[in-house]
Write an enzyme that holds these catalytic residues in place. Structure first.
Site, mmCIF file in Angstrom:
data_model
loop_
_atom_site.group_PDB
_atom_site.id
_atom_site.type_symbol
_atom_site.label_atom_id
_atom_site.label_comp_id
_atom_site.label_asym_id
_atom_site.label_seq_id
_atom_site.Cartn_x
_atom_site.Cartn_y
_atom_site.Cartn_z
ATOM 1 N N ASP A 35 0.808 -1.224 0.000
ATOM 2 C CA ASP A 35 0.000 0.000 0.000
ATOM 3 C C ASP A 35 0.843 1.277 0.000
ATOM 4 O O ASP A 35 0.646 2.165 0.837
ATOM 5 C CB ASP A 35 -0.920 0.020 1.226
ATOM 6 N N GLU A 210 -11.734 0.025 -3.294
ATOM 7 C CA GLU A 210 -11.082 0.554 -2.106
ATOM 8 C C GLU A 210 -9.874 1.379 -2.518
ATOM 9 O O GLU A 210 -9.672 1.689 -3.689
ATOM 10 C CB GLU A 210 -10.669 -0.586 -1.171
#
Length: 450
Positions: A35, A210
């Protein structure tokens, strides 16, 4: 690379617990990272990833994502990366459930001389924002910290994957996801919502969405996000003339992982007149996609502002100095037969990879090696060959000049062997490496010129 640092800097790195990392993909190889949010502060790029760790008894949930803290990494050239260590950890944030192991995808932004680090996790008091994840903020005077967590998370926010955009007019926006993707204005203090959240409902209704990352370029606002269209996440984007939409879905930035890694999560930024995509894959954990590793590849735009699809590479970005260890296994091209890539040690994958030549005409090409102007006289190679073999190194391609021939003696152990440089050529070149015709099997870890 750490072996090229001056003695005083090596001492400083050791003193402060800082570590150097490589340029190829993945560019962090001493721990699992995922991420990645990349930001330019001053003349350096700072990457704020999440930190996957293996589950253990009393430490997270087996078979799932386990994350307890955050590191920050920085680079002046996207090649040499420094680990600045832990900046936020779950058991030192007042409102966080101390055994949640759910410190998921973060972001960091600079405003008025302060650095605001946004992170999602599970609260110990569900009366604050309800059950599930919420998002907190830690504040620092420097991009590497120390970061001081706020006593409570942001009121009115439930979800994960925070992202912040500061628009041209100075208005800040917070984006996050929880089933849908949401956006809201932030107050000037960067710690509170200034308005009710808005659901960005123009995105695909099918499949998980997301990880929003929003940026502006030439008057166009790009909302980028991972989306499960089929089985795993691919990176997509939508555009608008306003930070909160309405957005129009435009296309795919990166296709689904060919190896089945379930997640992807990303950020985009321009640095020294080039755009880059930061993302992750499970390179160091091919059999378990909850332990990921961060990557970088170049990105470009078409004339109409659309994003050209990015093809993931092992080579990554930037030039590699000929005087550094050149990891051939992070190749630009590899022959279909006679050459494969394997882990150096399957019990400790953080040691990285090797190139295995089976003796059947295999080769590997590594682009972007900077030889400079000063003549280099020798080449070192770390290799092993049970029967002994000679490795030939050419410049540019299979018909390029032979720069060196390195003989790896017979033996089972890894050996560092040297050979003279036969034809030095200044500038930047590709390396084309293969066993000499008729040679036996040989494994190569790295090569380096001196």
């Amino acid at each position: 690379m750490i072996q090229n640092l001056k003695p005083w800097l090596l001492t400083a790195l050791a003193l402060y617990g800082l570590q150097s990392a490589h340029a190829q993909n993945p560019f962090i190889t001493n721990q699992f990272t995922a991420d990645p949010t990349a930001r330019v502060f001053g003349d350096r790029v700072y990457v704020y990833p999440s930190h996957d760790i293996p589950a253990a008894p009393g430490r997270g949930r087996a078979g799932w994502f386990v994350m307890e803290d955050y590191h920050v990494f920085s680079s002046a050239n996207l090649i040499d990366w420094t680990d600045h260590g832990v900046i936020v950890t779950q058991n030192k944030v007042p409102w966080v459930k101390p055994d949640s192991y759910s410190m998921w995808a973060p972001d960091c932004i600079q405003r008025n001389g302060k650095y605001f680090f946004y992170f999602p996790t599970t609260p110990k008091d569900t009366t604050i924002n309800g059950r599930g994840f919420t998002i907190g903020v830690a504040v620092a005077d420097k991009p590497t910290g120390p970061f001081v967590p706020q006593p409570l998370p942001i009121k009115g926010v439930r979800g994960i994957d925070p992202n912040v955009l500061i628009d041209k007019d100075g208005q800040a926006y917070l984006y996050w996801s929880q089933g849908n993707i949401y956006g809201a204005k932030l107050k000037d203090n960067m710690l509170e919502l200034a308005a009710e959240p808005k659901t960005l409902s123009e995105l695909p209704t099918k499949g998980l969405k997301e990880g929003p990352y929003v940026f502006e370029r030439k008057g166009i606002y790009y909302l980028t996000y991972p989306h499960v269209e089929n089985k795993t996440e691919r990176l997509e984007y939508a555009t608008s003339t306003s930070p909160l939409g309405p957005f129009t879905v435009k296309g795919v930035i990166m296709d689904e992982s060919p190896t089945g890694c379930w997640t992807n999560h990303h950020s985009l930024l321009p640095f020294k007149n080039q755009w880059y995509l930061f993302y992750h894959h499970n390179d160091l954990s091919p059999n378990f996609d909850k332990n990921r590793s961060v990557r970088i590849d170049s990105l470009s735009f078409a004339a109409d502002g659309s994003i050209n699809k990015v093809q993931p590479t092992l080579r990554g970005v930037g030039l590699t100095s000929a005087q550094q260890k050149i990891q051939l296994d992070r190749y630009s091209r590899l022959s279909k037969q006679g050459a494969t890539i394997a882990f150096l040690d399957t019990a400790n994958k953080f040691q990285g990879w090797k190139t295995v030549f089976s003796g059947g005409g295999g080769w590997v090409q590594y682009n972007g090696v900077a030889f400079g102007q000063q003549k280099l006289k020798t080449v070192s190679l770390r290799g092993t060959s049970s029967a002994g073999a000679t490795v030939q190194i050419r410049l540019d391609n299979a018909s390029g000049p032979v720069v060196a021939e390195v003989t790896v003696p017979k033996g089972a152990a890894w050996q560092e062997v040297k050979a003279p440089v036969l034809a030095f050529k200044s500038g930047t070149h590709a390396l084309y490496v293969a066993p000499k015709s008729g040679a036996g099997a040989v494994e190569v870890d790295w090569v380096r010129f001196e």
